[in-house]
Design a protein around this motif. Structure first.
Motif, mmCIF file in Angstrom:
data_model
loop_
_atom_site.group_PDB
_atom_site.id
_atom_site.type_symbol
_atom_site.label_atom_id
_atom_site.label_comp_id
_atom_site.label_asym_id
_atom_site.label_seq_id
_atom_site.Cartn_x
_atom_site.Cartn_y
_atom_site.Cartn_z
ATOM 1 N N PRO A 37 0.899 -1.100 0.004
ATOM 2 C CA PRO A 37 0.157 -0.186 -0.131
ATOM 3 C C PRO A 37 1.060 1.096 -0.074
ATOM 4 N N LEU A 38 0.717 2.155 -0.894
ATOM 5 C CA LEU A 38 1.456 3.343 -0.836
ATOM 6 C C LEU A 38 1.134 4.404 0.160
ATOM 7 N N GLU A 39 1.739 4.189 1.231
ATOM 8 C CA GLU A 39 1.759 4.804 2.471
ATOM 9 C C GLU A 39 3.138 4.909 2.990
ATOM 10 N N VAL A 40 3.232 5.729 3.985
ATOM 11 C CA VAL A 40 4.597 5.857 4.618
ATOM 12 C C VAL A 40 4.960 4.548 5.485
ATOM 13 N N ASP A 41 4.143 4.075 6.221
ATOM 14 C CA ASP A 41 4.192 3.270 7.226
ATOM 15 C C ASP A 41 4.065 1.876 6.371
ATOM 16 N N ALA A 42 3.741 1.832 5.271
ATOM 17 C CA ALA A 42 3.585 0.411 4.757
ATOM 18 C C ALA A 42 4.649 0.110 3.558
ATOM 19 N N VAL A 43 5.183 1.132 2.902
ATOM 20 C CA VAL A 43 6.281 0.637 1.897
ATOM 21 C C VAL A 43 7.614 0.578 2.786
ATOM 22 N N PRO A 44 8.252 -0.525 2.480
ATOM 23 C CA PRO A 44 9.313 -0.968 3.188
ATOM 24 C C PRO A 44 10.450 -0.057 3.230
ATOM 25 N N ASN A 45 10.848 0.792 2.139
ATOM 26 C CA ASN A 45 11.754 1.600 2.127
ATOM 27 C C ASN A 45 11.863 2.928 2.967
ATOM 28 N N TYR A 46 10.636 3.203 3.262
ATOM 29 C CA TYR A 46 10.302 4.656 4.223
ATOM 30 C C TYR A 46 10.362 3.932 5.620
ATOM 31 N N ASP A 47 11.716 3.699 5.977
ATOM 32 C CA ASP A 47 11.757 3.503 7.530
ATOM 33 C C ASP A 47 12.392 4.573 8.328
ATOM 34 N N ASP A 48 13.285 4.286 9.492
ATOM 35 C CA ASP A 48 13.745 5.252 10.281
ATOM 36 C C ASP A 48 15.483 5.393 10.161
ATOM 37 N N ARG A 49 15.767 4.776 8.718
ATOM 38 C CA ARG A 49 17.030 4.946 8.562
ATOM 39 C C ARG A 49 17.496 6.444 8.238
ATOM 40 N N GLY A 50 18.670 6.914 8.490
ATOM 41 C CA GLY A 50 19.019 8.120 8.232
ATOM 42 C C GLY A 50 19.505 8.289 6.842
ATOM 43 N N ILE A 51 18.872 8.913 5.852
ATOM 44 C CA ILE A 51 19.418 8.947 4.635
ATOM 45 C C ILE A 51 20.318 10.406 4.214
ATOM 46 N N ALA A 52 21.479 10.014 3.765
ATOM 47 C CA ALA A 52 22.243 11.292 3.686
ATOM 48 C C ALA A 52 22.131 11.757 2.168
ATOM 49 N N LEU A 53 21.534 13.053 2.193
ATOM 50 C CA LEU A 53 21.187 13.736 0.615
ATOM 51 C C LEU A 53 22.064 14.812 0.363
ATOM 52 N N SER A 54 22.737 14.478 -0.799
ATOM 53 C CA SER A 54 24.008 15.530 -1.169
ATOM 54 C C SER A 54 23.314 16.831 -1.360
ATOM 55 N N TYR A 55 23.783 17.997 -1.562
ATOM 56 C CA TYR A 55 23.489 19.244 -1.759
ATOM 57 C C TYR A 55 22.797 19.057 -3.274
ATOM 58 N N GLY A 56 23.346 18.424 -4.067
ATOM 59 C CA GLY A 56 22.673 18.380 -5.639
ATOM 60 C C GLY A 56 21.377 17.678 -5.332
ATOM 61 N N SER A 57 21.219 16.759 -4.364
ATOM 62 C CA SER A 57 19.818 15.910 -4.246
ATOM 63 C C SER A 57 18.821 16.994 -3.858
ATOM 64 N N ARG A 58 19.385 17.877 -2.927
ATOM 65 C CA ARG A 58 18.249 18.952 -2.303
ATOM 66 C C ARG A 58 17.980 19.957 -3.566
ATOM 67 N N ARG A 59 19.011 20.218 -4.600
ATOM 68 C CA ARG A 59 18.370 20.959 -5.616
ATOM 69 C C ARG A 59 17.320 20.414 -6.615
ATOM 70 N N ILE A 60 17.732 19.093 -6.561
ATOM 71 C CA ILE A 60 16.534 18.078 -7.310
ATOM 72 C C ILE A 60 15.185 18.396 -6.797
ATOM 73 N N PHE A 61 15.199 18.065 -5.461
ATOM 74 C CA PHE A 61 13.848 17.903 -4.610
ATOM 75 C C PHE A 61 13.282 19.500 -4.711
#
Length: 402
Positions: A37-61
């Motif tokens: 189910p496309l919900e934050v609590d259901a998709v396995p990838n959306y967990d409590d891991r810390g994700i390091a975003l590069s400055y370039g990724s911030r630009r994309i978002f």
């Protein structure tokens, strides 16, 4: 169910969701298939891991219009310190030297998903098919097809963003190359005794690379690499014992470590797809390259795939060309291949070189790291690469809309 799309994305994780948002609003018929189910609590990838975003990724978002929903939960990295346990070499990178507000940011996968999914659900030109599990995938001369339990979907272009164990990649016969590290990453959120000061610490220890990354609420995200045979013993430690073990490897730069949250582990290997395109199909994100976390580049590399693929597809679409034609997809692959191969090889070199305890090798790498500290142009080149700002940049990586 027998629907037809221009672009059909398999996987609603961070790469797949980002691509759907990037392609929306340009007249394409879009579909996205996700097994959960496309919900934050259901998709396995959306967990409590810390994700390091590069400055370039911030630009994309930012260019995708979703950064405003994330930045309150994203802690800036203003300083990166690299050292080796028991060694004399060290080097640093600093945002002020690079004339950027931050070298990167740390956000939990859950908070990242909470920024992406509402934007995804608001798209009028996107069909979300979830939960739905792909049964098979095929590519023909004029279309790609996938089978679901409820029926079949067809598309001009099929995008596999379904992770390192991608069924679509396997079904379509993409060649994969894999390296086993016989290591696992232990992750947890830790509260240090002293303020982190927006600094990220990369520490190469006898047990494997250890990173402590700044997070909100005065926490740090721990990513610690250990040998597979040690994982069970480390995870079985109580909280104080675990913190003491981390302390012995990391040192006292952040004072006495105070608290640790939920711990998790996952095995580490490197997967790389040399040719990521074929007629009417492309693999992106972890389906195309799964990396060791030592340099924190995995998701950022996948997001640059998204930025480049969206630009190539939309350029072809605006010129009334078939965006799934092999010539168009080959342009995408040629654009991305140098970055993908470079990050894959650099990550593996870091892991291998810092795993060698032969004294002359250890001395040489400490001298190399110390030499890097004395060479600002070299540090600048490394910082630009780590921020995702080197080479030919897609419009999104420059913060520009498509």
């Amino acid at each position: 169910m027998n629907r037809q799309y221009d672009i059909l994305i398999i996987g609603g994780g961070m790469a797949g969701a980002s691509l759907a948002i990037a392609l929306s609003g340009h007249g394409l018929r879009l579909g996205l298939v996700e097994a959960a189910p496309l919900e934050v609590d259901a998709v396995p990838n959306y967990d409590d891991r810390g994700i390091a975003l590069s400055y370039g990724s911030r630009r994309i978002f930012s260019a995708l219009g979703v950064w405003s929903a994330m930045h309150g939960q994203a802690q800036p990295i203003e300083h990166i310190h690299v050292s080796e346990q028991g060694g004399f070499g060290f080097t640093h990178l600093h945002a002020d030297e690079e004339k950027v507000p931050a070298l990167g940011y740390v956000i939990t996968a859950r908070d990242l998903g909470a920024g992406l999914l509402p934007a995804l659900e608001s798209l009028d030109d996107l069909d979300i098919i979830a939960p739905a599990r792909v049964q098979w995938a095929r590519v023909e001369a004029d279309r790609a097809r996938i089978g679901l339990e409820e029926g079949e979907l067809q598309a001009r272009l099929l995008v596999a963003a379904d992770g390192g164990h991608s069924l679509v990649r396997q079904q379509l016969g993409f060649e994969t190359r894999r390296r086993e590290y016989h290591q696992s990453a232990i992750t947890a959120n830790i509260t240090p005794g002293q303020p982190h000061g927006n600094a990220a610490w990369e520490r190469f220890t006898a047990n494997g690379p250890m990173a402590l990354l700044p997070m909100t609420e005065s926490r740090c995200a721990l990513v610690w690499t250990v040998a597979d045979e040690e994982v069970g013993e480390v995870l079985s430690l109580n909280d104080r014992q675990f913190l003491d073990r981390v302390q012995r490897n990391f040192g006292w730069r952040l004072g006495r470590l105070q608290q640790v949250g939920k711990r998790a582990s996952y095995p580490l290997s490197q997967l790389w797809v040399p040719d990521t395109v074929q007629q009417r199909a492309v693999v992106i994100g972890n389906a195309a390259h799964t990396l060791h976390p030592v340099a924190g580049q995995g998701f950022n590399l996948g997001l640059r795939d998204v930025a480049a693929l969206a630009e190539v597809v939309l350029n072809a679409w605006r010129q009334e060309q078939d965006p799934a034609d092999l010539d168009s997809l080959t342009r995408y692959q040629q654009w991305r291949q140098r970055d993908q191969r470079g990050v894959v090889e650099a990550t593996n070199l870091l892991v291998r070189s810092f795993s060698n305890d032969f004294l002359p090798v250890k001395l040489a790498r400490n001298l190399g790291v110390l030499g890097l500290e004395a060479l600002p142009p070299a540090r600048h080149a490394i910082a630009r690469a780590a921020m995702g700002l080197h080479g030919r940049l897609p419009r999104l990586s420059r913060g520009l809309p498509l």
